[in-house]
Enzyme design. Structure first.
Site, PDB file in Angstrom:
ATOM      1  CD  GLU A  57      10.944  29.776 -25.740  1.00 31.27           C
ATOM      2  OE1 GLU A  57      11.056  30.704 -26.566  1.00 31.27           O
ATOM      3  OE2 GLU A  57      10.022  29.721 -24.905  1.00 31.27           O
ATOM      4  CB  CYS A  85      11.156  36.429 -24.192  1.00 30.53           C
ATOM      5  SG  CYS A  85      11.303  35.306 -22.773  1.00 30.53           S
TER       6      CYS A  85
END
Length: 153
Positions: A57, A85
């Site tokens: 990401e 996360c």
């Protein structure tokens, strides 16, 4: 965004995840899109770069910001194979991503409700939609297979 579009973008994220596995990285892939065009892609490269922040990401957001010449990615959609996360959720929120779509849930580190919930609307006013479960079994199997092979070697 139509389901068929999301499915095809998830295919691109899965390709990124496979590239990560081929490089002995945890197979997570991401693609950031806007108006039918790719702004940035990424796959995990933490081992390769010796960088704990080199998640799929983050790398997709960095690529998009560099290509756009702006870190503000309003109106974009991030499609990722694994639930982000806490670190990645922070970056997604700061980048002002509008939609997040992910495949497999992450019970250990997932920040979209699996391990912890870091997306209350007051903290992420730009993130208007979060979808989970897109091609979930395929995304999950990539991870399971990778860790199975790792244990066997």
């Amino acid at each position: 965004m139509a389901a068929i579009d999301i499915d095809s973008w998830m295919e691109r994220a899965i390709s990124e995840a496979r590239a990560a596995a081929a490089e002995s990285e945890v197979p997570v892939g991401a693609v950031l899109i806007q108006d039918g065009s790719v702004l940035g892609t990424g796959h995990n490269r933490t081992e390769q770069l010796d960088d704990p922040s080199a998640h799929a990401e983050i790398l997709a957001l960095r690529a998009a910001g560099a290509a756009r010449g702006d870190w503000r990615l309003e109106g974009s959609t991030l499609v990722v194979t694994l639930e982000p996360c806490p670190m990645c959720i922070g970056a997604i929120v700061w980048a002002r991503v509008e939609r997040l779509v992910f495949g497999a849930r992450d019970p250990r580190y997932g920040a979209c409700g699996s391990a912890v919930e870091l997306l209350p609307s007051r903290l992420s006013p730009h993130l208007r939609e979060v979808r989970s479960g897109c091609r979930e079994s395929e995304c999950s199997e990539l991870l399971k297979s990778f860790f199975r092979q790792l244990r066997e070697t």
